[in-house]
Design an enzyme around this catalytic site. Structure first.
Site, PDB file in Angstrom:
ATOM      1  N   HIS A 210       1.005  -1.171  -0.384  1.00  0.00           N
ATOM      2  CA  HIS A 210      -0.125   0.106   0.314  1.00  0.00           C
ATOM      3  C   HIS A 210       1.217   1.156   0.186  1.00  0.00           C
ATOM      4  CE1 HIS A 210      -3.786  -1.962   0.870  1.00  0.00           C
ATOM      5  NE2 HIS A 210      -3.301  -3.167   0.802  1.00  0.00           N
ATOM      6  N   ASP A 263      -5.832 -15.426  -8.438  1.00  0.00           N
ATOM      7  CA  ASP A 263      -7.437 -15.518  -8.364  1.00  0.00           C
ATOM      8  C   ASP A 263      -8.293 -14.717  -9.725  1.00  0.00           C
ATOM      9  OD1 ASP A 263      -7.407 -12.490  -8.645  1.00  0.00           O
ATOM     10  OD2 ASP A 263      -8.500 -12.327  -6.304  1.00  0.00           O
ATOM     11  N   ASP A 289      -5.615 -13.166   0.738  1.00  0.00           N
ATOM     12  CA  ASP A 289      -5.748 -12.130   0.777  1.00  0.00           C
ATOM     13  C   ASP A 289      -7.212 -12.021   1.333  1.00  0.00           C
ATOM     14  OD1 ASP A 289      -5.468  -9.389   1.644  1.00  0.00           O
ATOM     15  OD2 ASP A 289      -5.752  -8.591  -0.495  1.00  0.00           O
ATOM     16  N   ALA A 324     -11.621  -5.308  -2.801  1.00  0.00           N
ATOM     17  CA  ALA A 324     -11.319  -5.273  -1.683  1.00  0.00           C
ATOM     18  C   ALA A 324     -11.038  -6.733  -0.876  1.00  0.00           C
ATOM     19  CB  ALA A 324     -12.750  -4.416  -0.892  1.00  0.00           C
ATOM     20  N   GLY A 325      -9.857  -6.885  -1.055  1.00  0.00           N
ATOM     21  CA  GLY A 325      -9.133  -8.584  -1.008  1.00  0.00           C
ATOM     22  C   GLY A 325     -10.149  -9.318  -1.474  1.00  0.00           C
TER      23      GLY A 325
END
Ligand SMILES: [Zn+2]
Length: 402
Positions: A210, A263, A289, A324-325
């Site tokens: 980040h 993913d 994550d 978001a993840g």
């Protein structure tokens, strides 16, 4: 011995390579022998001396795993929850449900990751999670935020972000009572480099993430002791030919392991291939994550104070639409790597088990199939679909074989 199990006939992935028609012998929750078929092999010598059967002795009932793979149990060093539960805000029961959900997907060792919150809240949370670490339910705590860049905040609450302050970092380490494993921080912010040094001194992984750092700032952080790239590519400047940014610095340095979220949403397969090719299989760690929806389903969830909608397995902030993840589990990451990305199975096993175990300092017990280690293993069929999971010698999922 009553709890003795012999797994026979599978392709077994060992640190030294793949053994066809191999055997894994499990007793007392541990691996006591790993051998090719045929006469006992000296490589499988069991530790502990008397009382153990000789390595390679496959007497007793065997589970015939012909046509299957046996690989080490997965180690996830960056995971925020699953099964509807959040590791940041769930009750103890909910956290355990999340841990169990990931076990059902092969993750036998898991680090609980928190998201940005108030400092007092995070310190209190660290105390609660450290109890679960002491019981062996989780392998420690990863703090993602609050010491991250507002420019690259992703799904973290901007109002709660702060510059890294060694005294505050220290507060979290102390609150975790020896179970802080990793802190993700934007090392270019004021106090960032001093915080990296403090983490390194305390044996806690300093992870760059980040971040809005330049190439040069990233090199400085690695020189100060940072050793992990938090989800490489995501939440950091893209690779540019005049401004290579953190990605080039993290990929090229032998001291750094890069996390990848495989993913199909967070990364293009070519970006994954580039990281694997450049860093090599020794320096890649697959992570999930994952957030609450992993292993649970679509719907509306919360990540810290922020609302997240999960649609077709992709989690995005309701406001702004940032990813978001994930809802990833490591068995899916493994299968994608083998079938879509075409990576060699030994490399995938390193990324999903051996490398994170080594980084976390638990490779004396888990991360590979070797005599003396915990009997944590995953059974995959010939399409790399998970059909069995064993943790400490007990079936989490007993394979139902045809
Ligand atoms: Zn995360």
């Amino acid at each position: 011995m009553a709890d003795r199990k012999v797994l026979a006939g599978a392709r077994v992935v060992l640190p030294t390579g793949i053994v066809d028609d191999g055997r894994v012998i499990v007793e007392g929750g541990r691996i006591t022998g790993v051998t090719p078929a045929g006469p006992a092999a000296p490589a499988g010598t069991a530790p502990g001396g008397a009382g153990h059967a000789p390595a390679g002795d496959a007497s007793g009932p065997a589970v015939d795993l012909t046509g299957h793979w046996v690989v080490p149990g997965f180690v996830d060093m960056h995971n925020h929850g699953g099964g509807g539960a959040s590791f940041t805000s769930g009750t103890v029961g909910e956290v355990l449900k999340g841990v169990h959900t990931h076990r059902l997907h092969g993750t036998t060792t898991i680090v609980a990751s928190t998201v940005t919150g108030e400092m007092d809240f995070l310190a209190h949370r660290a105390g609660e999670l450290s109890e679960l670490a002491e019981q062996g339910d989780i392998a420690g705590i990863h703090f993602e935020g609050p010491f991250i860049s507002p420019c690259r905040k992703g799904a973290h609450s901007e109002a709660l972000l702060r510059d890294p302050d060694p005294a505050e970092v220290r507060k979290l380490i102390d609150a975790a009572r020896g179970h802080a494993r990793m802190v993700t921080l934007a090392t270019e912010l004021p106090g960032g480099i001093d915080s990296v040094r403090l983490l390194a001194e305390h044996g806690v992984i300093a992870a760059i993430g980040h971040t809005d750092a330049t190439y040069e700032q990233t090199v400085e952080a690695i020189d100060a002791g940072a050793t992990v790239a938090t989800h490489l590519y995501n939440a950091m400047p893209a690779l540019g030919h005049r401004a290579p940014g953190p990605i080039a610095a993290l990929l090229e340095d032998e001291r750094v392991t890069v996390e990848l979220i495989n993913d199909g949403t967070h990364l293009h397969p070519a970006a994954l291939e580039l990281a694997f090719h450049h860093a090599g299989p020794e320096r890649v760690a697959f992570i999930t994550d994952a957030m609450d929806a992993a292993g649970f389903g679509d719907g509306v969830y919360h990540l810290g104070p922020l609302e997240v909608e999960v649609r077709e397995g992709v989690a995005r902030l309701v406001e702004g639409g940032s990813i978001a993840g994930s809802t990833l589990t490591l068995d899916t990451a493994f299968k994608r790597a083998a079938t879509i990305d075409g990576l060699p199975v030994e490399s995938i096993v390193r990324a999903v088990s051996a490398n994170p175990a080594k980084l976390l300092g638990v490779d004396d017990r888990v991360g590979s199939l070797e005599p003396g280690k915990d009997a944590d293993l995953v059974i995959l069929d010939d399409t790399f679909t998970l059909v069995g999971v064993m943790r400490k010698g007990e079936w989490v999922i007993e394979p139902q074989l045809r």
